[in-house]
Structures are given as C-alpha cells and as structure tokens.
Design a protein around this motif. Structure first.
Motif, PDB file in Angstrom:
ATOM      1  N   ALA A 163      35.177  -8.421  -1.904  1.00 57.92           N
ATOM      2  CA  ALA A 163      36.020  -7.635  -2.798  1.00 57.92           C
ATOM      3  C   ALA A 163      35.589  -6.180  -2.750  1.00 57.92           C
ATOM      4  CB  ALA A 163      35.913  -8.165  -4.229  1.00 57.92           C
ATOM      5  N   TYR A 214      35.004 -13.116  -7.961  1.00 52.12           N
ATOM      6  CA  TYR A 214      34.571 -11.744  -7.675  1.00 52.12           C
ATOM      7  C   TYR A 214      35.336 -10.721  -8.510  1.00 52.12           C
ATOM      8  CZ  TYR A 214      31.434 -13.382  -4.084  1.00 52.12           C
ATOM      9  OH  TYR A 214      30.401 -14.007  -3.433  1.00 52.12           O
ATOM     10  N   GLN A 215      36.566 -11.035  -8.904  1.00 56.47           N
ATOM     11  CA  GLN A 215      37.277 -10.166  -9.825  1.00 56.47           C
ATOM     12  C   GLN A 215      36.549 -10.109 -11.169  1.00 56.47           C
ATOM     13  OE1 GLN A 215      41.082 -11.588 -11.320  1.00 56.47           O
ATOM     14  NE2 GLN A 215      41.894  -9.494 -11.376  1.00 56.47           N
ATOM     15  N   ARG A 239      40.734  -8.430  -3.391  1.00 61.40           N
ATOM     16  CA  ARG A 239      39.866  -9.551  -2.988  1.00 61.40           C
ATOM     17  C   ARG A 239      40.483 -10.295  -1.822  1.00 61.40           C
ATOM     18  NH1 ARG A 239      42.181  -8.964  -7.817  1.00 61.40           N
ATOM     19  NH2 ARG A 239      42.520 -11.185  -8.130  1.00 61.40           N
ATOM     20  N   GLY A 291      36.609  -5.003  -7.841  1.00 62.54           N
ATOM     21  CA  GLY A 291      37.105  -6.374  -7.880  1.00 62.54           C
ATOM     22  C   GLY A 291      38.615  -6.461  -7.929  1.00 62.54           C
ATOM     23  N   ASN A 341      38.358 -15.719  -5.298  1.00 69.44           N
ATOM     24  CA  ASN A 341      38.878 -14.385  -5.603  1.00 69.44           C
ATOM     25  C   ASN A 341      38.802 -14.097  -7.105  1.00 69.44           C
ATOM     26  OD1 ASN A 341      39.364 -13.898  -2.922  1.00 69.44           O
ATOM     27  ND2 ASN A 341      41.583 -14.119  -3.042  1.00 69.44           N
ATOM     28  N   GLY A 363      30.275  -9.299  -1.409  1.00 64.46           N
ATOM     29  CA  GLY A 363      30.682 -10.668  -1.682  1.00 64.46           C
ATOM     30  C   GLY A 363      29.655 -11.586  -1.058  1.00 64.46           C
ATOM     31  N   PHE A 420      32.900  -8.317 -10.615  1.00 58.90           N
ATOM     32  CA  PHE A 420      32.890  -6.883 -10.333  1.00 58.90           C
ATOM     33  C   PHE A 420      33.592  -6.055 -11.398  1.00 58.90           C
ATOM     34  CE2 PHE A 420      32.443  -7.698  -5.463  1.00 58.90           C
ATOM     35  CZ  PHE A 420      31.142  -8.129  -5.683  1.00 58.90           C
ATOM     36  N   SER A 421      34.368  -6.684 -12.254  1.00 62.51           N
ATOM     37  CA  SER A 421      34.981  -5.956 -13.366  1.00 62.51           C
ATOM     38  C   SER A 421      34.054  -5.896 -14.577  1.00 62.51           C
ATOM     39  CB  SER A 421      36.303  -6.618 -13.767  1.00 62.51           C
ATOM     40  OG  SER A 421      36.074  -7.916 -14.314  1.00 62.51           O
TER      41      SER A 421
END
Length: 390
Positions: free
Chosen positions: A339, A277-278, A346, A343, A274, A325, A281-282
């Motif tokens: 996510a 992907y945070q 998630r 992000g 998690n 993802g 995607f950020s």
C-alpha cells in the motif's frame, strides 16, 4: 524478499472499467484496468505460475483480475474471491498486535524477550522485542532444518512452538544486529502475545486486527489442514524437480499449518489484506508514532527490489519510490500485498504455487512489474546495474 518458506509471490489479470453511478449500497465500484497490468499477470503465468489473482482497492473503486488456472487438472479459473495462505504477511498482523501491547504500556520494544519468556531461547536476555520484529536478533530460521525439506511430509505433522524453537537452536546462528530473516523470531513473538494477554494468539488477532479492520474472511488455523471458502489448488515444486517436466508441480493445498503459526500461518483473501493495510496505515490499529517505527527499516540482502525491513513490514522499491507491506511464501501459495503511505491505494497479488528453483526469478519479477504498473503507471525496471548483477 526472503528465501524462506515464510515468503513470496505474484499477480493476475482482467475485469473492469467504467465507474458506476449511482452505486447501490454494498456494491463495488469497478476500477478501470491499469495499463499493462493484464500483460504483467499473463507474464507471471508464462513464467511458471499455474494461476494468479490481483486485487486493487482505492478511492476510484475495486479492480480484480485473474490469469491462468486454479487447478491444473480441471483448468477452472481462479476464483475472484479466492482464499489462500498469506504466509509471511502474517508477520505484519502479529507485529501490529505486539505494537498495540506496547501502546497499552504492557510491553516495551527494547525489553529483552527473556524477561517475559525466561529459558525459552538461548541468549534471550540479549534479544529485544524490536530485534525479533525486524529480524536482527541473531536467530536461525527453523525452516532451514532438514526436518522441513519436504512439505509433503512435515505438512502432515503437528508441531509445538517449542519444537520449532528447538529445531532453530540446532542450526548455526547468524550475527546478531544484522538482518537475517527468521521465522523463529515470530514464533517467540506469538508466545509473547499469549504470555502478556493470557489468550490464544488466534483470538488476539481476531479481536485486535481482523474485526477492527473488517477482515471477515481471515483466521489463524491451529492444525486444521483445509482452507475455508473458495480457493485455488496450491502447488509446490519438489527440490530438484525439473519445472519443465509434465506433472512436476505437485498439489499441496491441504497441510497441517502448525509449522507456520505466528510466523506465516494466517489464511485470508485479497480483499481482507487490502483492508488490513488500509486500517494499519490510516492509524486505526496503531498510533502514528509506532507506525513510523514499523516503517523504519534495516537494510536487507534483497535490495534494490525489497531494500528494507521494518517492524513486521517490508519495503518494495518501485520506480516511483517505496511502498510498504509484505510478501509471503508457503507451500502452495505466494503473496504480495502493498500500500502507499496513507493506505488509500492498495494492491494484493496471490499466485497458487511455491517454488525455490532459479527460474522462479522471472515469475517474481513479473509480479513486481504488476505492482509497479499500478502504483507507478509504468513497467518495472531494476535500478542501475542491478539487472546484470542478478
């Protein structure tokens, strides 16, 4: 979803409710349990998973749930912080590493792999880095070879990347330009990272991905067959075995992961996935322009459930739209990690079994239902006539 060893998996149950305020430094804020998620996790176990773990992270806090058991003999619960082999979720991490090299001007997505790795693969002068990332390079996946029929045998052997490539080249090759899932392509990408950086892939993942994203429980093993930290026993169903027979599922937690390496070899946990992907995607790991290209997907045979595959990222088609993802499947474990576009929301699911029998479809759909209940707030339904066709 791919049918290869490099993919797939499911979800969990329980724990939670009530926001804690104020929150001590370092403490988790507990997220309320999404409606119906407990039933989806239980359904995954009822469909043939020994156990399942689910973790949600968003601005409302963290929710962790488990269902079933970590071990069919001891009947112990699945550890809430369980580590597992994430399988093809590895591809997202390797892809992000490649794209960092593109961002640094050290690589081009549209250069042939043969320019950097001459003679490593037949036709390398016509296969671009981009085609390896999105599985359109026309390469067979080496794990379809007879060599990889029994994980209890090949999981005891040590493989070099070139041996894996050689196994793939002996197989019929798919049409170039069309999606054909290939672990071989990611073995080449791992070699590419090492060639460009002059460092081991494991070290580059640690420096470029794990540490910046705060993934302190993640690593890419070479040949060590264990899993560090708490974990559930991993199981597999041998080819031709009747899943309804007692003892049909065989433990396979320990295996030499050299056969997976850059394609599906990372060990991690739900918290770290998690976090990955945070960070991705950020925009913390690659630029927004490259992130857009990562989520520009080609059509896959898994539509409508997993309709598109981008550059190391996979789309899941939920009732409220697509989330990105990856899924992963390796002897012992199956993983789903997705996510939203930013992000900020998630969810990761891990189930401690790998199966390829037809009955596994119910287990996988139960996992997708769990994702849908979190992201969309309703049960999952296959679009249109897809349910009948499947």
């Amino acid at each position: 979803m791919s049918s290869m060893n490099g993919k797939r998996i499911t979800v969990a149950v329980l724990v939670a409710a009530g926001l804690l305020s104020p929150v001590p430094a370092g403490a988790q804020v507990r997220h309320e349990e999404p409606a119906g998620l407990r039933q989806a996790l239980d359904a995954t176990v009822a469909a043939g998973a020994p156990g399942i773990l689910a973790r949600i992270d968003d601005d409302r806090g963290t929710w962790i749930g488990t269902s079933g058991t970590a071990d069919l003999d001891t009947r112990k619960p699945v550890p809430r912080e369980a580590r597992f082999r994430v399988a093809s979720v590895t591809k997202s991490m390797v892809a992000a590493t490649v794209l960092q090299l593109v961002q640094e001007g050290r690589l081009s997505l549209d250069e042939p792999i043969g320019d950097r790795l001459p003679g490593q693969i037949d036709g390398g002068d016509q296969i671009t880095v981009r085609a390896l990332l999105n599985h359109t390079g026309g390469l067979a996946t080496y794990d379809n070879a007879a060599e990889f029929a029994d994980p209890e045998q090949y999981g005891k052997r040590t493989y070099t990347p070139q041996r894996l490539i050689d196994e793939a080249e002996r197989l019929p090759q798919p049409e170039r330009g069309r999606f054909a899932y290939s672990n071989t392509g990611y073995i080449l990408l791992g070699l590419l990272v090492e060639k460009v950086t002059g460092h081991k892939l494991s070290g580059e993942l640690d420096r470029r991905i794990f540490r910046p994203a705060g993934m302190t429980r993640s690593y890419l093993p070479a040949t060590w067959d264990g899993i560090r930290g708490p974990h559930a026993t991993g199981y597999h169903l041998p080819t031709g075995a009747d899943p309804g027979q007692p003892g049909a599922l065989r433990p396979i937690t320990r295996l030499n992961p050299s056969f997976a390496w850059a394609a599906y070899g990372v060990v991690s946990d739900a918290r770290d996935l998690n976090r990955f992907y945070q960070a991705l995607f950020s925009g913390r790991l690659v630029s927004q322009n490259l992130l857009t290209q990562m989520r520009t997907g080609v059509a896959t045979p898994q539509a409508p459930i997993f309709p598109r595959y981008g550059l190391g990222l996979e789309a899941v088609g939920l009732t409220c739209g697509e989330m990105w993802g990856a899924t992963g499947s390796i002897p012992g474990y199956e993983t789903f990690s997705f996510a939203d576009a930013t992000g900020k929301r998630r969810m990761t699911l891990s189930v401690n079994v790998h199966r390829n029998d037809p009955a596994v479809a119910r287990m996988l759909l139960a996992a997708v239902d769990a994702l849908n209940r979190y992201f969309c707030g309703e049960p999952y339904k296959l679009p249109g006539g897809a349910a009948k066709s499947r």
